[in-house]
Structure formats: C-alpha cells, structure tokens
Design a protein around this motif. Structure first.
Motif, mmCIF file in Angstrom:
data_model
loop_
_atom_site.group_PDB
_atom_site.id
_atom_site.type_symbol
_atom_site.label_atom_id
_atom_site.label_comp_id
_atom_site.label_asym_id
_atom_site.label_seq_id
_atom_site.Cartn_x
_atom_site.Cartn_y
_atom_site.Cartn_z
ATOM 1 N N ASN A 274 -6.774 -1.323 -2.773
ATOM 2 C CA ASN A 274 -5.557 -0.554 -3.006
ATOM 3 C C ASN A 274 -4.308 -1.276 -2.501
ATOM 4 O O ASN A 274 -3.249 -0.667 -2.391
ATOM 5 C CB ASN A 274 -5.636 0.850 -2.399
ATOM 6 C CG ASN A 274 -6.608 1.732 -3.150
ATOM 7 O OD1 ASN A 274 -6.608 1.772 -4.385
ATOM 8 N ND2 ASN A 274 -7.469 2.430 -2.410
ATOM 9 N N ARG A 275 -4.443 -2.547 -2.206
ATOM 10 C CA ARG A 275 -3.300 -3.412 -1.931
ATOM 11 C C ARG A 275 -3.439 -4.635 -2.838
ATOM 12 O O ARG A 275 -4.527 -5.168 -2.982
ATOM 13 C CB ARG A 275 -3.254 -3.852 -0.472
ATOM 14 C CG ARG A 275 -2.844 -2.765 0.504
ATOM 15 C CD ARG A 275 -2.915 -3.288 1.927
ATOM 16 N NE ARG A 275 -2.566 -2.278 2.903
ATOM 17 C CZ ARG A 275 -1.373 -2.154 3.470
ATOM 18 N NH1 ARG A 275 -0.416 -3.008 3.140
ATOM 19 N NH2 ARG A 275 -1.133 -1.215 4.353
ATOM 20 N N TYR A 276 -2.339 -5.051 -3.399
ATOM 21 C CA TYR A 276 -2.410 -6.141 -4.368
ATOM 22 C C TYR A 276 -2.607 -7.495 -3.694
ATOM 23 O O TYR A 276 -2.185 -7.723 -2.559
ATOM 24 C CB TYR A 276 -1.139 -6.166 -5.226
ATOM 25 C CG TYR A 276 -1.235 -5.307 -6.456
ATOM 26 C CD1 TYR A 276 -1.741 -4.005 -6.385
ATOM 27 C CD2 TYR A 276 -0.820 -5.769 -7.693
ATOM 28 C CE1 TYR A 276 -1.829 -3.208 -7.515
ATOM 29 C CE2 TYR A 276 -0.886 -4.985 -8.833
ATOM 30 C CZ TYR A 276 -1.406 -3.698 -8.736
ATOM 31 O OH TYR A 276 -1.483 -2.927 -9.858
ATOM 32 N N ASP A 277 -3.277 -8.368 -4.445
ATOM 33 C CA ASP A 277 -3.546 -9.739 -4.046
ATOM 34 C C ASP A 277 -2.729 -10.675 -4.938
ATOM 35 O O ASP A 277 -2.350 -10.314 -6.058
ATOM 36 C CB ASP A 277 -5.036 -10.047 -4.201
ATOM 37 C CG ASP A 277 -5.914 -8.900 -3.716
ATOM 38 O OD1 ASP A 277 -5.774 -8.516 -2.542
ATOM 39 O OD2 ASP A 277 -6.708 -8.370 -4.533
ATOM 40 N N GLY B 217 -5.740 -12.553 -0.629
ATOM 41 C CA GLY B 217 -6.000 -11.125 -0.582
ATOM 42 C C GLY B 217 -5.045 -10.368 0.319
ATOM 43 O O GLY B 217 -4.636 -10.868 1.377
ATOM 44 N N ASP B 218 -4.670 -9.147 -0.121
ATOM 45 C CA ASP B 218 -3.848 -8.229 0.686
ATOM 46 C C ASP B 218 -2.660 -8.952 1.323
ATOM 47 O O ASP B 218 -2.488 -8.985 2.551
ATOM 48 C CB ASP B 218 -4.698 -7.560 1.765
ATOM 49 C CG ASP B 218 -5.788 -6.655 1.190
ATOM 50 O OD1 ASP B 218 -5.747 -6.391 -0.025
ATOM 51 O OD2 ASP B 218 -6.669 -6.229 1.956
ATOM 52 N N VAL B 219 -1.833 -9.492 0.476
ATOM 53 C CA VAL B 219 -0.720 -10.332 0.933
ATOM 54 C C VAL B 219 0.212 -9.581 1.875
ATOM 55 O O VAL B 219 0.723 -10.148 2.848
ATOM 56 C CB VAL B 219 0.057 -10.869 -0.282
ATOM 57 C CG1 VAL B 219 1.274 -11.653 0.157
ATOM 58 C CG2 VAL B 219 -0.849 -11.734 -1.134
ATOM 59 N N GLY B 220 0.448 -8.288 1.596
ATOM 60 C CA GLY B 220 1.348 -7.522 2.451
ATOM 61 C C GLY B 220 0.882 -7.443 3.883
ATOM 62 O O GLY B 220 1.682 -7.387 4.819
ATOM 63 N N LEU B 221 -0.438 -7.430 4.085
ATOM 64 C CA LEU B 221 -1.016 -7.386 5.434
ATOM 65 C C LEU B 221 -1.221 -8.776 6.013
ATOM 66 O O LEU B 221 -0.888 -9.048 7.166
ATOM 67 C CB LEU B 221 -2.363 -6.651 5.409
ATOM 68 C CG LEU B 221 -2.356 -5.126 5.379
ATOM 69 C CD1 LEU B 221 -3.780 -4.613 5.285
ATOM 70 C CD2 LEU B 221 -1.674 -4.569 6.628
ATOM 71 N N ASN B 222 -1.798 -9.658 5.221
ATOM 72 C CA ASN B 222 -2.255 -10.947 5.734
ATOM 73 C C ASN B 222 -1.235 -12.063 5.624
ATOM 74 O O ASN B 222 -1.388 -13.103 6.272
ATOM 75 C CB ASN B 222 -3.528 -11.374 4.991
ATOM 76 C CG ASN B 222 -4.644 -10.362 5.131
ATOM 77 O OD1 ASN B 222 -4.750 -9.694 6.157
ATOM 78 N ND2 ASN B 222 -5.473 -10.251 4.096
ATOM 79 N N GLY C 274 0.792 -1.223 0.000
ATOM 80 C CA GLY C 274 0.000 0.000 0.000
ATOM 81 C C GLY C 274 0.821 1.268 0.000
ATOM 82 O O GLY C 274 0.413 2.293 0.546
ATOM 83 N N THR C 275 1.985 1.219 -0.640
ATOM 84 C CA THR C 275 2.896 2.369 -0.647
ATOM 85 C C THR C 275 2.787 3.212 -1.910
ATOM 86 O O THR C 275 3.453 4.234 -2.036
ATOM 87 C CB THR C 275 4.350 1.873 -0.522
ATOM 88 O OG1 THR C 275 4.608 0.913 -1.559
ATOM 89 C CG2 THR C 275 4.592 1.238 0.832
ATOM 90 N N GLY C 276 1.976 2.778 -2.876
ATOM 91 C CA GLY C 276 1.866 3.513 -4.126
ATOM 92 C C GLY C 276 2.866 3.074 -5.176
ATOM 93 O O GLY C 276 2.906 3.638 -6.277
ATOM 94 N N HIS C 277 3.694 2.090 -4.866
ATOM 95 C CA HIS C 277 4.600 1.524 -5.861
ATOM 96 C C HIS C 277 4.710 0.029 -5.613
ATOM 97 O O HIS C 277 4.210 -0.499 -4.619
ATOM 98 C CB HIS C 277 5.987 2.186 -5.803
ATOM 99 C CG HIS C 277 6.652 2.091 -4.454
ATOM 100 N ND1 HIS C 277 7.236 0.939 -3.982
ATOM 101 C CD2 HIS C 277 6.793 3.003 -3.464
ATOM 102 C CE1 HIS C 277 7.734 1.144 -2.785
ATOM 103 N NE2 HIS C 277 7.476 2.395 -2.430
ATOM 104 N N SER C 278 5.351 -0.660 -6.521
ATOM 105 C CA SER C 278 5.362 -2.127 -6.479
ATOM 106 C C SER C 278 6.453 -2.695 -5.587
ATOM 107 O O SER C 278 7.498 -2.072 -5.354
ATOM 108 C CB SER C 278 5.547 -2.692 -7.893
ATOM 109 O OG SER C 278 4.448 -2.399 -8.714
ATOM 110 N N ASP C 279 6.201 -3.896 -5.097
ATOM 111 C CA ASP C 279 7.193 -4.768 -4.490
ATOM 112 C C ASP C 279 7.194 -6.064 -5.298
ATOM 113 O O ASP C 279 6.428 -6.199 -6.256
ATOM 114 C CB ASP C 279 6.862 -5.009 -3.018
ATOM 115 C CG ASP C 279 6.790 -3.700 -2.230
ATOM 116 O OD1 ASP C 279 7.771 -2.942 -2.274
ATOM 117 O OD2 ASP C 279 5.754 -3.437 -1.601
#
Length: 545
Positions: free
Chosen positions: A352-355, A369-374, A298-303
């Motif tokens: 707004n967070r990629y899955d 879903g929302d891999v960065g969080l979950n 959710g930073t506005g750019h890719s990882d």
C-alpha cells in the motif's frame, strides 16, 4: 505628450531564455478583449500634446478629498495627467470626463524597480488637481473601493490601456474573470491572458464589479517584478500574456492612508511576508528529466518524484486537493542517477506504498521498495542486471491493466516499436509477459507513455504521446489486447513540446486521472480529472522559464 517615455520595462532577454512552446493563452482561450472602458479607469500621460502618448493606466479610488487615483509605482512622472475613460477618437478638449493634472505623488520609499523582493511594493497613489472647480471622483460619478488581497489565488477582472505602438486600436482592454496564481518567491500574483501589452501598468485588478459596471472592489494593480511582467523583449509572445500584481497588504494600506492625508512617511525597510510553498521556476524545471507519481507516503493519494539532469531526486508531497505543499530531497546531485533513463511507480510489493522502478542506461532494472519510508540511499532489488535487451526499453509505465488490487502491471515500449505488458510484476521478477504489438514502425513514434483510470471503469488505460503531438488513450487495454483508441489531441505543434509526463491521484475523486506535463520551456501543468478523450482542468504548477 509626444515625448512621453515607456516606463513599462521588460526589454532585456533573461539569461538562458528559450523560445516559448506556443501562445498557450490563445490555445486555451484565455485572451482578453477590447471594450468601451469604464468611467473610473483611464490613462496616464506625462507630457502635454499628443493624446496617443499615454504610457500607464490608473483608477479612481475612494478618498475624503475625492481626488485620488491608484497606479503602479513605476508609473510616476513629472507633468503627469489622468484621463478617465480615455477616448482615442477625441481631442484633449473633447474628452468626456476631462483631463486631470497630478498634484502630488505618493509611493513607498522602499520600492525598487528590479528583480528584488522590493518590487512587491510596485503601487502608487496620486492626488489630482481640480478641473473647473470639481474633483475627479465627483465628475466620473463614483470611486472604487480597495480591499486586502485575500490570497494568491483569486478570480479577477483586469483592465488596462495598451500603448498605441503595441495595439493600434488604442482602446480599453480587459481580461475578465481570470484566475490568478502565485508568482514564485514574490508577494505577487500573476495571470496568463493574451493582450496585456505595455501601457496596462497600474491597471486595476477587480475582485468584483458593481451592477453599474463602472466601479468595484480592487485587490491588485498591474506591476511588480520587472515592472509587471516577465523580463523579455516585446516581440516575445510572453510579453503581452504574463502579467503580475503586488498583493495589497499592510504596506499598501499604509501608503493609502498617507495619500489620503497628504503625508510622505518612510515606513522602514521592507520585510517580505511568509510566502506560500512554490515548486520553483521554469528555468529549474527545464532540468526535470523524469517524473513518476504514486502513493509513496501511504496517504491514499499520490505524490510526485522527479529525477533531475544532475542526478538529484526530489519527492514532492501533495495534499490530495491538487496542491503540492512540501518537497523532500531523496538524493543530492550525483553521477549514478544521471544514468536513470526511464522510471515508473507502482505498488509492486503490495504494501500500500508505491515503489520506484528504474531502467538504467546499461539495461539494469532496479526496484526501490516503499520509497517514502526507505528513501533511495539503499541498494534496491535488481530485477535484471546490465544487459543489451533492456537497454531498448524506451518507455515504461506501471498500471493496473490486469490486476484488480495493486498497481503491479508494467507496460514497456521497445525501441523497435514492440509493446509488451508484464503482469504480476514484483520484487521477484517481471511476472508474465504478453506481447500486445510486435515490432513495427508506428510505435517507434510513441515518445511518452503513462497510464491511469481515465475511463473511470476501475481498470487503467494506456495514454500515448506521439512525436507529431497527437495524444491518445487506449481504453480497455488488457493482457490479451491493446484497448480501443480514444483521441485526446489531434496532431499539433503545441504538444510536441510535451517533454515529460506522468499520471497520479492528486485530487479528491480518488482516481489516478490527473495528468502532469513538463513542457520544454519548464512550465509544468496538471490536468485534473482527465477523461478518456478529454483533458481535465488545467492548473499551472510551475510558470514558464
């Protein structure tokens, strides 16, 4: 000089070495050139007699005694002599700037000519005897200055004298205005420039040259890990391309002070300084099975997410300026994820967070879903259970071909060549199906798919890698038709070694147009700001195995 030995090392093939995918330095135009040389750089000999038996390179550096040269720590030898601006057409007595015997060597006591961190100390100085009552610095008309290496990324000009057994021209050689990158796990930098054969060891890395062209500021010297280059045989194309240098820091300047004063001090054990983040080695990245890019945090750019052959899954964090800065293990090695056959990333849940979408070997398709969080220690949403149809989904690539807000479209290339676009894909299912190509033999040769904003028109284009190395963009692809073909690479052998690729938004232009490629030898490359028919600027993320 006829019995001079080659201390350049790099003769044993490393374990697990595989043939490189091609001379990329030549393919990309990074190749050095012969030139006439400069007065303050020359050759080193370790015997007397044969003028062609030079084995290392050295440079005159500023000193109170006007008699000091810099070279590599592994270039020391008895009965050594320095020949400034060596001329292969002249005899020993005809050399324009004379021959200067070494009076005394100065090398860090902790230097090790091996794979250890102590190879960071591969530099040495020598004081030279007078010649005809004069000192070398006065005869050549100047000396080079020494500066601390500012960092791991610098623009440099590297000069050296390849040994005649590798380079029959027997002339000075330089790689001008090339960029350095870090050598992972070492306090060293590297360049990729063809022509740097054995014999260039000790050669200076200039950060700038004075208007005269004969002196400049030195921030490195050829040397380091395994004496300055990859541990491969001289018939391996990497041998004359990849060249290392230690960074000139505290230990270097302690030695420089000692040499100027004629002292031999042991400065104690070497403590390697903190190193910049590294994504690892090509040997490791040969096991990167799958990649997907997206804004997971959710930073506005890719990882970048990587699935490894042993089932481990890693998330690499990007800073938005094209640099990867940290890594996070999402899953340790496990047997389940070894069955992940293809992956892609999109904002299918509209948060707004990629899955992350995964097609498994049994045909099941799962959305995390929302891999960065979950993370991935969750069941995920099953879009379809195990089935024989989706076992034939050879490649999948998320994009924004129809949607104007979120990356919710899914391109699928089936094993029979059919190409299908699913629009409005979400946690509830695959949305609407659009057949763009029926079964055909041509598209069975599509080996990799990715998608991005390569044409800059806000809608995404489909990029296809073909089995013959051809690389194409399909610009203006929509739910009703495949877009217009734009050729990026004609069929070629080099790009047949493109093993995994994905596209992300890693740079400040805020477009998903940065292509990441993992090659068969483990090298991983980012082409930033790639266009519809041109590759972007090449950046090395992971060096060759």
């Amino acid at each position: 000089m006829a019995s001079a030995t080659d201390p350049s090392g790099r003769i044993a093939q490393p374990r697990g070495w595989a043939a490189p995918r091609g001379k990329r330095s030549i393919a990309t135009g990074i190749t050095g050139e012969h030139f006439d040389g400069i007065k303050t750089v020359g050759t080193l000999f370790t015997t007397t007699g044969d003028m062609k038996a030079h084995h290392c390179t050295a440079s005159v550096v500023s000193s109170p005694g006007h008699n000091l040269i810099l070279t590599a720590g592994h270039c020391l030898g008895s009965n050594a002599a320095f020949v400034p601006k060596y001329d292969h057409t002249k005899t020993a007595g005809e050399q324009k700037y004379g021959i200067w015997p070494v009076k005394e060597w100065f090398r860090d006591a902790q230097y090790a000519s091996d794979r250890s961190a102590n190879s960071d100390l591969d530099f040495a100085f020598a004081s030279l005897k007078e010649n005809g009552g004069r000192n070398v610095q006065d005869v050549v008309g100047g000396a080079n200055t020494l500066a601390r290496t500012p960092g791991f990324v610098n623009q440099v000009t590297v000069i050296g004298y390849p040994m005649v057994r590798y380079d029959s021209q027997d002339r000075a050689f330089h790689c001008a205005n090339v960029w350095t990158t870090p050598l992972p796990a070492y306090n060293q930098m590297q360049i990729d420039c063809a022509g740097m054969w054995g014999g260039v060891s000790g050669g200076p890395w200039f950060s700038k040259l004075d208007p005269s062209g004969d002196t400049g500021e030195i921030i490195g010297n050829v040397g380091g890990f395994m004496q300055g280059g990859p541990d491969v045989r001289s018939d391996n194309p990497l041998y004359n391309r990849i060249t290392y240098s230690p960074l000139h820091g505290d230990r270097f300047f302690q030695l420089y002070d000692d040499a100027q004063q004629g002292l031999h001090a042991d400065h104690g054990s070497y403590q390697q300084p903190a190193l910049p983040y590294s994504m690892g080695s090509g040997t490791t990245w040969q096991h990167a099975k799958l990649m997907a890019a997206g804004d997971f945090n959710g930073t506005g750019h890719s990882d970048l997410i990587v699935v490894w052959t042993d089932g481990e899954v890693t998330l690499y964090t990007n800073d938005g300026n094209g640099h990867f800065i940290t890594e996070r293990q999402l899953l340790a090695a496990n047997s389940t994820w070894t069955h992940a056959e293809t992956i892609t990333a999109g904002d299918f849940t509209g948060s707004n967070r990629y899955d992350l979408m995964v097609r498994w070997s049994d045909g099941e398709v799962t959305l995390f879903g929302d891999v960065g969080l979950n993370g991935l220690n969750v069941p995920g949403t099953q879009l379809t259970g195990p089935n024989t149809t989706w076992q034939h989904a050879t490649q999948i690539a998320a994009g924004r071909f129809n949607s104007s807000n979120y990356v919710t479209d899914l391109m699928v290339r089936w094993s029979d060549g059919e190409l299908t676009l699913y629009t409005n894909v979400g946690a509830g299912g695959f949305g609407q199906e659009h057949k763009l190509q029926g079964p055909n033999s041509t598209w069975t040769h599509a080996t990799l798919l990715t998608a991005g904003e390569f044409s800059g028109n806000q809608k995404w284009d489909l990029m296809v890698q073909w089995s013959d190395g051809e690389l194409d963009n399909y610009v203006g692809t929509t739910a009703s038709a495949l877009g217009t073909e734009a050729r990026i690479q004609n069929p070629n052998e080099l790009w047949t070694h493109n093993a995994v690729m994905t596209t992300g938004n890693f740079t400040p232009n805020h477009r998903t147009d940065d292509l990441v490629v993992r090659w068969s030898d483990g090298e991983t490359t980012m082409y930033t700001d790639t266009g519809k028919n041109t590759l972007g600027t090449e950046h090395n993320l992971v060096p060759h195995a």
